[in-house]
Design a protein around this motif. Structure first.
Motif, PDB file in Angstrom:
ATOM      1  N   GLU A  12       1.958   2.245  16.307  1.00 49.61           N
ATOM      2  CA  GLU A  12       1.234   3.504  16.217  1.00 49.61           C
ATOM      3  C   GLU A  12       1.020   4.114  17.612  1.00 49.61           C
ATOM      4  O   GLU A  12       1.123   5.332  17.793  1.00 49.61           O
ATOM      5  CB  GLU A  12      -0.105   3.289  15.515  1.00 49.61           C
ATOM      6  CG  GLU A  12       0.042   2.971  14.034  1.00 49.61           C
ATOM      7  CD  GLU A  12      -1.292   2.822  13.330  1.00 49.61           C
ATOM      8  OE1 GLU A  12      -2.344   3.029  13.977  1.00 49.61           O
ATOM      9  OE2 GLU A  12      -1.294   2.496  12.125  1.00 49.61           O
ATOM     10  N   ARG A  37      -2.763  -2.289   6.154  1.00 40.95           N
ATOM     11  CA  ARG A  37      -1.529  -1.743   5.596  1.00 40.95           C
ATOM     12  C   ARG A  37      -0.744  -1.091   6.728  1.00 40.95           C
ATOM     13  O   ARG A  37      -1.315  -0.527   7.653  1.00 40.95           O
ATOM     14  CB  ARG A  37      -1.860  -0.715   4.508  1.00 40.95           C
ATOM     15  CG  ARG A  37      -0.659  -0.065   3.851  1.00 40.95           C
ATOM     16  CD  ARG A  37      -1.102   0.959   2.820  1.00 40.95           C
ATOM     17  NE  ARG A  37      -1.771   0.340   1.675  1.00 40.95           N
ATOM     18  CZ  ARG A  37      -2.440   1.017   0.748  1.00 40.95           C
ATOM     19  NH1 ARG A  37      -2.567   2.339   0.865  1.00 40.95           N
ATOM     20  NH2 ARG A  37      -2.996   0.383  -0.267  1.00 40.95           N
ATOM     21  N   GLU A  88       1.068   1.623   7.068  1.00 39.01           N
ATOM     22  CA  GLU A  88       1.092   3.059   7.340  1.00 39.01           C
ATOM     23  C   GLU A  88      -0.271   3.738   7.293  1.00 39.01           C
ATOM     24  O   GLU A  88      -0.367   4.954   7.488  1.00 39.01           O
ATOM     25  CB  GLU A  88       2.031   3.762   6.354  1.00 39.01           C
ATOM     26  CG  GLU A  88       1.591   3.707   4.898  1.00 39.01           C
ATOM     27  CD  GLU A  88       2.048   2.473   4.147  1.00 39.01           C
ATOM     28  OE1 GLU A  88       2.010   2.493   2.898  1.00 39.01           O
ATOM     29  OE2 GLU A  88       2.435   1.497   4.806  1.00 39.01           O
ATOM     30  N   ASP A  89      -1.349   2.997   7.040  1.00 39.50           N
ATOM     31  CA  ASP A  89      -2.670   3.618   6.897  1.00 39.50           C
ATOM     32  C   ASP A  89      -3.711   2.902   7.755  1.00 39.50           C
ATOM     33  O   ASP A  89      -3.544   1.722   8.092  1.00 39.50           O
ATOM     34  CB  ASP A  89      -3.122   3.573   5.430  1.00 39.50           C
ATOM     35  CG  ASP A  89      -2.240   4.405   4.519  1.00 39.50           C
ATOM     36  OD1 ASP A  89      -1.923   5.543   4.900  1.00 39.50           O
ATOM     37  OD2 ASP A  89      -1.861   3.908   3.440  1.00 39.50           O
ATOM     38  N   ASP A 106      -0.029  -5.563   0.923  1.00 43.76           N
ATOM     39  CA  ASP A 106      -1.278  -5.278   1.621  1.00 43.76           C
ATOM     40  C   ASP A 106      -1.942  -6.600   1.991  1.00 43.76           C
ATOM     41  O   ASP A 106      -1.910  -7.569   1.213  1.00 43.76           O
ATOM     42  CB  ASP A 106      -2.238  -4.482   0.729  1.00 43.76           C
ATOM     43  CG  ASP A 106      -1.915  -3.002   0.673  1.00 43.76           C
ATOM     44  OD1 ASP A 106      -1.104  -2.530   1.493  1.00 43.76           O
ATOM     45  OD2 ASP A 106      -2.478  -2.308  -0.203  1.00 43.76           O
TER      46      ASP A 106
END
Length: 411
Positions: A269, A356, A358-359, A400
């Motif tokens: 990220e 997770r 992507e979140d 997850d």
């Protein structure tokens, strides 16, 4: 400016898939021979092939470590092993010893070679020397500063890549070239069975005064003259990129899947955020929050900023504020029920956090727990690898990770 590679450790096939799923551009693994992690679940040839397919199907790469310093007997069969790795399609091998460079060039001249940090490369002439011998990438020694790295990359031959560790355990010895464990315990760090004796507490004893122990350096927790803190460069992504390092390497082939997922996610990220708009890049506290949830020693910037000495040493205990309690194997959207593989004890009505790829982290509550193995209702998942179902108040996805604050803060 090339976007750097996020290179993740993979101690087994499950961790390899997690690393890829959470955003790693490449993974490095140990095969059945010549690698520096004797205690990890090293890959069989069949598992390497499965790992290669998983990576290549998703546009990622797989590197195999051959980073021991082999004695004569260790070289027996090396030619056939290296040839096999090339034939099954590994993207590169990571070597430390010139003998293995020579064997690679002899039996698999098209196989890409990376030079391990174990080779202690600390200057640009050494980089040029290895590149002219056929090494495509140099993994720098961990003792270098940003200033030194920039000098190296400014003189670096075209076509040569630089890789450097950005996160994970550090060693008291020069890039891991340590003999203390071998001397004290007969466990050779350079063969992957280090006893971590640098983490022990040490005292000074004068010859004529037996049983009188004098602390070398002491604080409230004890004496720690060799316990290096963990490296963490998440707050210095722009400097890492601007230094010319191409591959950001994460230490930890023997670490957990929770560790692999968290570290890869945070650095993925951060790097993506920088390249989205370098001029407006800002560090996000949530990335450090992800990294503080995993088991770790106190974080430090290592030698990058020219800070070393006593600031880099601390007690040997790990900080462990969170535990991985389960991994989601299935989720039924109609019923809101998740099927979960237990990793640590968790109770009905516990609130857990969800990691997770992507979140950001979010929370769910586990209710109506059911023991799938015994086919009975339960209020606790307390058996290793127990499969259980639980109703959750927010949608989940396969793979997850469910984590929970731990009452035990040190290990």
């Amino acid at each position: 400016m090339r976007k750097p590679e996020i290179l993740a450790p993979a101690g087994n096939l499950e961790k390899l898939k997690i690393a890829v799923d959470y955003g790693a551009d490449a993974v490095y693994i140990g095969g059945g021979r010549l690698n520096l992690r004797a205690f990890s679940n090293n890959f069989t040839t069949e598992q390497i092939m499965e790992g290669i397919k998983y990576c290549h199907d998703r546009g990622r790469k797989l590197y195999v470590t051959l980073n021991v310093f082999p004695r004569n007997h260790d070289l027996e069969g090396a030619e056939s092993y290296i040839r096999e790795l090339y034939e099954i399609g590994v993207d590169a091998v990571i070597v430390a010893d010139p003998s293995l460079v020579a064997i690679c060039k002899e039996v698999a001249p098209e196989l890409e070679i990376h030079l391990s940090t174990q080779a202690n490369t600390v200057n640009w002439r050494a980089v040029k020397f290895w590149y002219e011998l056929g090494v495509k990438r140099i993994v720098l020694a961990r003792e270098l500063t940003f200033k030194e790295i920039k000098t190296i990359t400014s003189y670096m031959p075209n076509g040569c890549d630089i890789e450097a560790f950005v996160h994970g355990s550090m060693c008291v010895a020069y890039s891991g070239r340590c003999l203390i464990s071998n001397y004290m315990l007969g466990r050779d760090a350079n063969k992957g069975i280090c006893g971590n004796v640098c983490r022990y507490k040490y005292y000074l004893v004068e010859e004529t005064r037996p049983n009188e122990y004098y602390p070398v350096v002491e604080d409230d927790n004890g004496t720690y003259i060799m316990n290096s803190k963990d490296l963490c460069m998440i707050k210095h992504i722009p400097e890492l990129i601007e230094s010319g390092i191409y591959s950001f390497k994460i230490e930890g082939r023997m670490k957990s899947e929770f560790y692999v997922a968290s570290v890869v996610k945070a650095y993925r990220e951060a790097v993506d955020s920088y390249f989205k708009n370098p001029y407006e890049y800002e560090f996000k506290d949530e990335w450090m929050d992800i990294l503080t949830k995993i088991s770790h020693r106190k974080y430090h910037t290592g030698f990058y900023l020219g800070i070393n000495g006593e600031e880099n040493y601390d007690e040997s205990s790990y900080l462990r504020d969170y535990d991985l309690v389960g991994m989601v194997k299935e989720y039924d959207e109609e019923t809101g029920v998740a099927t979960i593989l237990q990793k640590n004890r968790v109770f009905e009505n516990d609130e857990v956090e969800v990691l997770r790829a992507e979140d950001p982290y979010f929370k769910v509550t586990l209710t109506d727990m059911f023991d799938v193995d015994k086919n009975v209702k339960t209020d606790v998942a307390n058996r290793a690898h127990m499969v259980f179902k639980a109703k959750v108040n927010k949608p989940l996805k396969k793979n997850d990770m469910l984590v929970k604050a731990s009452k035990k803060l040190t290990l």
